[in-house]
Write a protein that holds these residues in place. Structure first.
Motif, PDB file in Angstrom:
ATOM      1  N   ARG A 492      12.258 -25.151   4.022  1.00  0.00           N
ATOM      2  CA  ARG A 492      11.388 -25.886   5.034  1.00  0.00           C
ATOM      3  C   ARG A 492      12.348 -26.221   6.197  1.00  0.00           C
ATOM      4  O   ARG A 492      11.762 -26.884   7.314  1.00  0.00           O
ATOM      5  CB  ARG A 492      10.718 -27.181   4.267  1.00  0.00           C
ATOM      6  N   THR A 493      13.634 -26.439   5.951  1.00  0.00           N
ATOM      7  CA  THR A 493      14.345 -26.965   7.034  1.00  0.00           C
ATOM      8  C   THR A 493      14.987 -25.701   8.063  1.00  0.00           C
ATOM      9  O   THR A 493      15.874 -25.979   8.730  1.00  0.00           O
ATOM     10  CB  THR A 493      15.565 -27.631   6.358  1.00  0.00           C
ATOM     11  N   ARG A 495      15.151 -23.424  10.941  1.00  0.00           N
ATOM     12  CA  ARG A 495      15.104 -23.489  12.507  1.00  0.00           C
ATOM     13  C   ARG A 495      15.403 -22.375  13.278  1.00  0.00           C
ATOM     14  O   ARG A 495      16.418 -21.597  12.864  1.00  0.00           O
ATOM     15  CB  ARG A 495      15.706 -24.444  13.051  1.00  0.00           C
TER      16      ARG A 495
END
Length: 904
Positions: A492-493, A495
């Motif tokens: 989820r982190t 980027r």
């Protein structure tokens, strides 16, 4: 004055620039300038066109821009000035108006390509076109209501010392191309009819002494060309190459002079347009005598397209123009410049005007639809020259759409005359799919230049939409990809980021779980490990990065390809689109005439093969318009010059300011309007076909040519007497007034007899020589008429009514009084006039002067006598009624009575 051999810079005796020792860029400039010595060189440098050396000095003076210095050459500083590319058209228009020619030099390669050749390499530049007054095509440089004609002149020998002249009238802004031939005597009038912006011809013709005055009078720029370049065989070859034919026989029969003129014009156009080929229509030949012959002096006197001061406002053209399209305005001016002599063609035009005048609903609908039609002809020409922008394609789209609507309107109308029926068919010659394609492809808001992009409608081209999406919405695309990667990897982190070194990359913190990290390493390629993060890339991300970085360039390239495709589709139907443009213009002119007729109560004239000239209730269109604006009526007058009997020539006498000149001009204008196909300002008109129209009205010196008013008058009168035929219409005003009384009277007398006996033409002859009225008893076809005047006390009232008879005087003294001459001058003139009238012209002028006492005003006038003393009034002024007692009032009354008695 004609501007011959325009040399913007350098002057003929200026030394040429030496590129030795110059910087690479300046050496390139000098080389290009040497190839274009007679033009100002607009040298592209980034966002500016720069000018150097003598060009800079010339442009700085002409445009009022700052002259600066840049570097040194041959030991001296280099003068320099420049204009922004985005405002270049404004500066070009001013330079062209001043008679300069401009060579536009553009960068023809990417600066990055030049750098790859070496650090000192200069961006390649080339002259892409020469801008001259007769070859401009840009909307911002053109007058929408005026044709921009280049006139080429050729000639052939017809007898010893005699030549016939060929004229090629070419308008590259619309594709118009017409040829004609005229004798030397009609060359000036033919040039005036075309009203060209630029005249190109051989040096031999320019240097012919017999034509020197003609070229001095020419208002257009003159461009002489070497005779060796204009060989007859080369001229015919250029025509064949222009139209891709092996023979000219399919175009009709042309004279050698016409072919020479056409070849000269095409050679000049090729030189100015360089690689671009002007999309010209097939040349049409104007038959000799097909239009009403009007010489240059008559055009100026009648103020057909411009007033004597050079303004359009106040001219006949400005007064009658009710067109709503630029195409129509130009055609109206062309019709006015060359009224027809073909009776059948004139009648067809009148039929079309009558049909629209009678049907107000159809006329309004037609004019509303025409108002939505852009300048189709000029847009098409720019497409053909490769200079079009998105708005030109939109003009063709909208023009074809308006044409389709108009065709439907005409098809629904009942019983159309021939010309309107033909127009209805020509309006839909182009494939309807072309307009549909243009409508589907072009966006609502369009840039001026194709280089700006953004003109293709969303949804028309999928790849353009994708490229735009990447360029405009790259953040959304990256965010969507990031969300998908985070979902697929369970990180989820995750980027997606960007920097100048790595470009786009995937970044996750070092703190992610071991299972997640292994998944990332299986899916992506490792790029970089940081203290607190790891960076990856993917094939998909790399491809997306390449698309995003080149999205803008790709979108522009794709749009350029779409533009070329659309332009190609237009050119594939260029002939049909051009015919539609002509039909729109013709319909606009007919609707304009109809609107004018209804608005001003103009009537349909009858033009026939007779020698009639009968006008009932005729009016001067321009004067009437001016009076209407002032709220004053125009006094209509009849004119009948019909038949072989009395009245074929009308001699008009009457006072100054009585309206003689107006009456003369209005009848000439009525004849012109009738033969151009318009209705006329009269209750009724029957005009026997006029072949030539001559006018000698007004007076002016020609100081540039060393000619006095009287000399100009005699030159113009000579042209009339030498050329007028039985079918001509002649108007003459005040012949002989520029010289001594008896000389002038004699000349006017002889001219009147010549018109009657030799020319036998229809004529209006106004004069202040009242002695000429006696010719009414001697010349069978001459009739006398005068302007009515009403005398009131010491003044006169001009009634502006033409009636049979003669004037007994000119009322010059009354006009002088109205003009504000001192009263003493007017009174003295009256005394002199009475003495002169008593002599009946039989005594020498010296004797008359000796008999008349000198004008008293030549000596100081005696002081006026003081008014008599008013004692009674002075006594009354001493009495204050409010301060008197009854007794004092009675005594004052007695004093006044005694004073009055003594005063008697």
């Amino acid at each position: 004055m004609g501007r011959t051999a325009l040399r913007s810079s350098p002057p003929p005796d200026a030394p040429s620039l030496d590129p030795a020792g110059a910087t690479p860029m300046m050496a390139q400039y000098i080389e290009i300038k040497a190839a274009n010595p007679d033009c100002l060189l607009f040298y592209r440098m980034g966002d500016f066109y720069e000018l150097f050396f003598a060009d800079a000095e010339t442009a700085s003076r002409a445009l009022g821009i700052v002259l600066t210095k840049r570097g040194r050459h041959a030991g001296a500083e280099i003068p320099m000035c420049g204009v922004p590319v985005e405002r270049a058209d404004d500066y070009l228009s001013r330079l062209i108006a001043l008679g300069h020619r401009v060579a536009v030099c553009e960068q023809t390669e990417d600066p990055a390509e030049a750098k790859r050749r070496g650090p000192k390499s200069v961006v390649r530049r080339e002259v892409v076109r020469l801008v001259t007054s007769g070859t401009i095509t840009e909307d911002r440089l053109l007058d929408p209501a005026r044709a921009n004609l280049l006139l080429a002149v050729g000639r052939r020998k017809v007898a010893e010392g005699a030549f016939a002249y060929g004229l090629a009238a070419i308008d590259i802004s619309t594709g118009r191309f017409s040829l004609s031939e005229v004798p030397a005597s009609e060359l000036s009038g033919a040039i005036a009819r075309h009203d060209p912006r630029e005249i190109v011809l051989s040096e031999v013709i320019v240097s012919d002494p017999a034509l020197a005055r003609l070229w001095q009078d020419a208002k257009a720029a003159l461009v002489p060309m070497a005779q060796g370049e204009l060989e007859p065989a080369a001229a015919e070859r250029r025509i064949r190459e222009q139209f891709g034919v092996s023979t000219l026989e399919g175009f009709g029969s042309f004279t050698r002079a016409e072919i020479a003129a056409a070849g000269t014009g095409l050679l000049y156009i090729a030189r100015t347009q360089l690689s671009a080929r002007a999309p010209l229509s097939v040349p049409t030949r104007e038959e000799s005598g097909a239009t009403l012959s009007i010489d240059a002096a008559t055009r100026a006197n009648l103020e057909l397209t411009r007033t004597l001061s050079g303004e359009r406002a106040g001219s006949l053209l400005a007064t009658i123009d009710r067109t709503v399209t630029a195409n129509g305005a130009r055609l109206l001016a062309e019709h006015l410049a060359g009224p027809l002599t073909d009776l059948a063609a004139i009648a067809r035009r009148h039929d079309a005007v009558a049909r629209l005048a009678d049907d107000s609903a159809l006329r309004r609908a037609v004019r509303d639809a025409l108002a939505r039609a852009p300048d189709l002809a000029r847009a098409l020409s720019r497409v053909g020259l490769g200079r079009a922008g998105p708005r030109d394609l939109a003009a063709i789209r909208d023009g074809l759409g308006a044409a389709a609507d108009l065709s439907a309107l005409l098809a629904a109308a009942d019983t159309l005359p021939d010309d309107l029926a033909r127009i209805g068919a020509d309006l839909v010659l182009a494939d309807p799919a072309l307009a549909g394609t243009l409508a589907a492809a072009l966006a609502e808001e369009l840039p001026l230049s194709r280089r700006d992009g953004g003109f293709v409608r969303p949804g028309y081209h999928a790849e353009i939409d994708e490229a735009r999406g990447l360029g405009q919405d790259s953040r959304k695309v990256i965010a969507a990809l990031q969300a998908r990667y985070a979902e697929e990897t369970g990180c989820r982190t995750l980027r997606i980021k960007h920097n100048n070194l790595l470009g786009f990359f995937i970044e996750v913190p070092q703190s992610v779980g071991e299972a997640c990290l292994k998944g990332l390493q299986r899916e992506f390629v490792h790029r970089q490990t940081m203290v607190d993060a790891m960076r990856f890339t993917s094939v998909e991300l790399g491809e997306l990065e390449r698309k995003i970085s080149g999205a803008s360039d790709r979108a522009l390239a794709l749009e350029a390809a779409v533009f070329d495709d659309l332009a190609g589709r237009v050119l594939a139907q260029a002939e049909a689109v051009a015919a539609t443009a002509e039909a729109l213009a013709a319909l606009d002119v007919f609707a304009s005439h109809a609107e004018l007729a209804v608005e001003l109560d103009w009537r349909r004239p009858l033009v026939d093969e007779s020698l009639s000239f009968r006008v009932v209730g005729g009016r001067h269109p321009v004067v009437e318009a001016a009076l209407r604006r002032a709220g004053e009526p125009f006094i209509a007058n009849d004119c009948d010059l019909s038949g072989e009997g009395r009245g074929r020539i009308r001699l008009i006498t009457g006072p100054n300011m009585g309206g003689k000149s107006t009456f003369l001009r209005q009848n000439a204008l009525i004849a012109m309007l009738a033969q151009m196909g318009a209705f006329v300002p009269a209750a009724e008109a029957r005009i026997g076909r006029v072949d030539r129209l001559f006018s000698r009205v007004g007076a002016a010196d020609d100081l540039a040519r060393g000619q006095s008013t009287f000399m100009v008058e005699m030159v113009e009168t000579a042209a009339i007497l030498n050329q007028a035929t039985r079918r001509s219409l002649v108007i003459l005003d005040e012949i002989g007034r520029g010289t001594a009384t008896f000389d002038g009277l004699s000349i006017a007398w002889a001219c009147l007899e010549h018109l009657h006996e030799s020319n036998a033409c229809r004529a209006l002859f106004a004069t202040h020589f009242h002695e000429l009225t006696a010719l009414g008893d001697r010349l069978a076809r001459l009739d006398n008429a005068t302007l009515k005047v009403a005398e009131h006390r010491d003044g006169v009232v001009f009634l502006h009514e033409v009636v049979p008879g003669v004037a007994d005087r000119s009322y010059g003294l009354q006009v002088a009084r109205l003009a504000g001459l001192p009263g003493g001058v007017v009174a003295r003139a009256g005394t002199i006039l009475k003495s002169l009238e008593k002599t009946k012209g039989g005594r020498p002028a010296r004797a008359l002067i000796d008999d008349l006492p000198l004008f008293a005003a030549l000596s100081p006038p005696p002081p006026p006598e003081p008014p008599p003393e008013d004692k009674l009034g002075a006594l009354i002024d001493t009495i204050d009624p409010d301060a008197l007692t009854p007794r004092e009032a009675l005594e004052a009354l007695y004093r006044l009575k005694r004073e009055r008695a003594e005063g008697r």
